[in-house]
Design a protein around this motif. Structure first.
Motif, PDB file in Angstrom:
ATOM      1  N   LEU A  60      40.172  35.959  42.464  1.00 27.91           N
ATOM      2  CA  LEU A  60      40.139  36.498  41.103  1.00 27.91           C
ATOM      3  C   LEU A  60      38.770  37.059  40.743  1.00 27.91           C
ATOM      4  N   ILE A  61      37.678  36.549  41.383  1.00 28.98           N
ATOM      5  CA  ILE A  61      36.354  37.097  41.094  1.00 28.98           C
ATOM      6  C   ILE A  61      36.274  38.558  41.559  1.00 28.98           C
ATOM      7  N   HIS A  62      36.859  38.844  42.741  1.00 30.24           N
ATOM      8  CA  HIS A  62      36.882  40.220  43.221  1.00 30.24           C
ATOM      9  C   HIS A  62      37.664  41.107  42.261  1.00 30.24           C
ATOM     10  N   ALA A  63      38.749  40.583  41.737  1.00 31.35           N
ATOM     11  CA  ALA A  63      39.559  41.378  40.806  1.00 31.35           C
ATOM     12  C   ALA A  63      38.794  41.670  39.520  1.00 31.35           C
ATOM     13  N   VAL A  64      38.005  40.681  39.048  1.00 29.75           N
ATOM     14  CA  VAL A  64      37.235  40.892  37.817  1.00 29.75           C
ATOM     15  C   VAL A  64      36.145  41.937  38.037  1.00 29.75           C
ATOM     16  N   VAL A  65      35.489  41.886  39.212  1.00 32.93           N
ATOM     17  CA  VAL A  65      34.465  42.881  39.528  1.00 32.93           C
ATOM     18  C   VAL A  65      35.090  44.276  39.607  1.00 32.93           C
ATOM     19  N   ALA A  66      36.298  44.361  40.184  1.00 32.60           N
ATOM     20  CA  ALA A  66      36.966  45.663  40.256  1.00 32.60           C
ATOM     21  C   ALA A  66      37.323  46.163  38.862  1.00 32.60           C
ATOM     22  N   THR A  67      37.700  45.253  37.948  1.00 36.47           N
ATOM     23  CA  THR A  67      37.967  45.669  36.572  1.00 36.47           C
ATOM     24  C   THR A  67      36.715  46.225  35.910  1.00 36.47           C
ATOM     25  N   SER A  68      35.572  45.608  36.219  1.00 35.12           N
ATOM     26  CA  SER A  68      34.315  46.091  35.677  1.00 35.12           C
ATOM     27  C   SER A  68      33.979  47.488  36.208  1.00 35.12           C
ATOM     28  N   ALA A 110      41.814  45.834  41.825  1.00 33.01           N
ATOM     29  CA  ALA A 110      42.001  44.930  40.693  1.00 33.01           C
ATOM     30  C   ALA A 110      43.377  44.290  40.718  1.00 33.01           C
TER      31      ALA A 110
END
Lengths: 120, 85, 84, 119
Positions: free
Chosen positions: C29-37, C23
Motif C-alpha cells: 500500500l505504501i507503493h500505491a500511496v506514492v503512485a497516487t502522489s 496505484a
C-alpha cells in the motif's frame, strides 16, 4: 497536431476514470477502494479542465500584463467547478479513511469480504 | 531563442524519463519516494521556465507553493519508514 | 500550443497512465500511496499547461501535502500489505 | 545581463539531466540518493536564478523560491536517508568487514547521554 493532443488528453482522462472504477468495484481492500476513488476524481478533474481549454488562450486572471490588450481567454467556469471539486474530493477522502480506521478497530481486518454484519 | 528553450525543455524531459524508469524499476519503497522527490524538484524548474515563456507574472506562484509544501509528503513517508509518527 | 507544450504534454500523459496502473495494481500500500502522489504531481503540470494556474495551485497544496499525510496515517493504523 | 542568464540556465539544465542519469545508473540506494539530491538541487537553483537574470522584475520572487529550495530539499533527503537506515536497508559493500559506522556512533552518543543523565 492540436486535435490529436486534445483527443489524447480526453482518452487519458477516460482511461484514468475507468481504472479508478475498476479499483472501486473489484478490489477487496478498503484502503485500495479509497485510492480508486482518488484516481477517479483525478480523471474527472482533468476531463473538465480539458473541455474548457481554448487553443492559444491565456488564463482568465486580470493582471497588468493583459489589461487593455486584445487577448483570448479560456473558459473560467470549468476551472471554478474543478477548484471546488478538488476540495470536496479531499473531504470525501478524509471521511472515508476515518471510516476505514473505525472498521479496522471493530473487526480487526481491512478485507471487505470478512466484514459480514452491518451492525457496528 | 526559441530553439534554445526547446533544447532546454527536451534535455530536462530526458532526465525526467530516467527518473520515471527508476520509479518503475525501484525495488523498495525508498527508491520510489526518492524518484518522486527528484521529479518534484525538476517540476519546479520547468514551471518557472514555462512561466517565463508565457510572460505572465502570476504563474510563478505555483512553483512557489511547490517549493514551500513539496517536502512535507516525503518527510511523512520517511517518518513512517523509520517507525515514528 | 507551441512545441515545448507538446513535448511536456506527451511525457506527462505517459506518466499519468503508468502511475495510474501502479496505484491500482500494487500489493504494497505504501507503493500505491506514492503512485497516487505522482498522479497528483503530474496532474498539476497538466493543469498548468491547460492555462489554469489557480487549479494547479490547489491541486499542489492538497494532493502533495494533505492527501499523502492522511493516507500514511491510515496505513500506519491498519495493515501495510494487501492480502490476496 | 542576458548572457549571464543563458549561461546559468544551461548549467542548471546539464545538472538536472545528470541528476536523472545518476538516479538510473547508480548501484545502491544511498549513492542514488546523493546523486538525486545534490545534482538536482544545484540544477534547479541555477536555472531559476537564470530566469531571474533574464527578467529583472521577477528577481525577488525567484530568489525567494531559490531560498526555499535550499532549505527544503536537503531536509527531505536527510529524513529519507535516516528513515531508510532505520528500516534496515543496507548499502552495497564490497567487503563485509566494514560494518555499520553510523550505528556505532549512535550507540556511543546514546551512552554519553545516559552518563550525563546519571550525573
Amino acid at each position: 497536431m492540436q486535435e490529436f493532443l486534445t483527443y489524447s488528453i480526453y482518452g487519458t482522462a477516460f482511461f484514468l476514470m475507468l481504472l479508478g472504477l475498476y479499483a472501486v468495484l473489484m478490489k477487496k481492500n478498503l484502503v485500495k477502494i479509497v485510492i480508486g476513488l482518488t484516481v477517479l476524481d483525478s480523471g474527472l478533474n482533468l476531463l473538465f479542465v480539458a473541455v474548457g481549454y481554448i487553443s492559444g488562450g491565456t488564463a482568465p486572471i486580470f493582471s497588468p500584463a493583459v489589461v487593455g490588450k486584445h487577448v483570448i481567454m479560456t473558459d473560467p467556469v470549468p476551472q471554478a467547478l474543478v477548484l471546488t471539486a478538488i476540495v470536496i474530493g479531499f473531504g470525501v477522502t478524509a471521511v472515508a479513511l476515518a471510516l476505514v480506521v473505525r472498521l479496522y478497530r471493530k473487526h480487526n481486518t481491512t478485507n471487505i469480504d470478512e466484514i459480514k454484519n452491518l451492525k457496528w | 531563442m526559441d530553439l534554445f528553450f526547446i533544447i532546454i525543455i527536451s534535455v530536462i524531459s530526458l532526465g525526467a524519463v530516467f527518473a520515471i524508469i527508476r520509479f518503475i524499476k525501484g525495488p523498495t519503497a525508498s527508491d520510489r519516494v526518492m524518484a518522486l522527490d527528484t521529479l518534484s524538484v525538476m517540476l519546479i524548474a520547468v514551471l518557472v521556465i514555462l512561466g517565463f515563456l508565457m510572460k505572465r507574472y502570476i504563474y510563478i506562484d505555483v512553483s512557489l507553493v511547490y517549493a514551500v509544501l513539496g517536502f512535507i509528503g516525503v518527510i511523512t513517508i520517511a517518518r513512517y519508514l523509520e517507525g515514528g509518527i | 500550443m507551441t512545441n515545448i507544450e507538446i513535448i511536456l504534454t506527451i511525457v506527462s500523459l505517459v506518466l499519468l497512465i503508468i502511475a495510474g496502473f501502479f496505484a491500482v495494481l500494487k500489493k504494497d500500500l505504501i507503493h500505491a500511496v506514492v503512485a497516487t502522489s505522482v498522479i497528483s504531481l503530474v496532474l498539476s503540470l497538466m493543469f498548468y499547461l491547460l492555462q489554469a494556474p489557480d487549479v494547479a495551485l490547489t491541486e499542489a497544496a492538497i494532493g502533495i501535502a494533505l492527501s499523502t499525510i492522511i493516507f500514511i496515517i491510515t496505513v500506519r493504523n491498519t495493515k501495510r500489505f494487501e492480502d490476496k | 545581463m542576458n548572457y549571464i542568464g543563458y549561461f546559468l540556465i544551461s548549467i542548471g539544465t546539464i545538472f538536472l539531466f545528470l541528476g536523472g542519469l545518476g538516479i538510473l545508473r547508480m548501484p545502491d540506494f544511498y549513492t542514488r540518493l546523493q546523486a538525486g539530491t545534490k545534482a538536482s538541487t544545484l540544477g534547479a537553483m541555477s536555472s531559476i536564478l537564470g530566469i531571474g537574470f533574464l527578467q529583472p522584475e521577477w528577481f525577488i520572487k525567484t530568489f525567494i523560491i531559490v531560498v526555499f529550495i535550499a532549505i527544503a530539499n536537503p531536509l527531505s533527503s536527510h529524513a529519507l536517508a535516516r528513515g531508510s537506515h532505520k528500516a534496515k536497508q543496507m548499502p552495497f559493500l564490497k567487503d563485509e568487514k566494514i560494518g555499520d559506522a553510523y550505528e556505532a556512533v549512535e550507540e556511543k552518543l546514546h551512552k554519553n547521554q545516559k552518563k550525563e543523565d546519571k550525573k
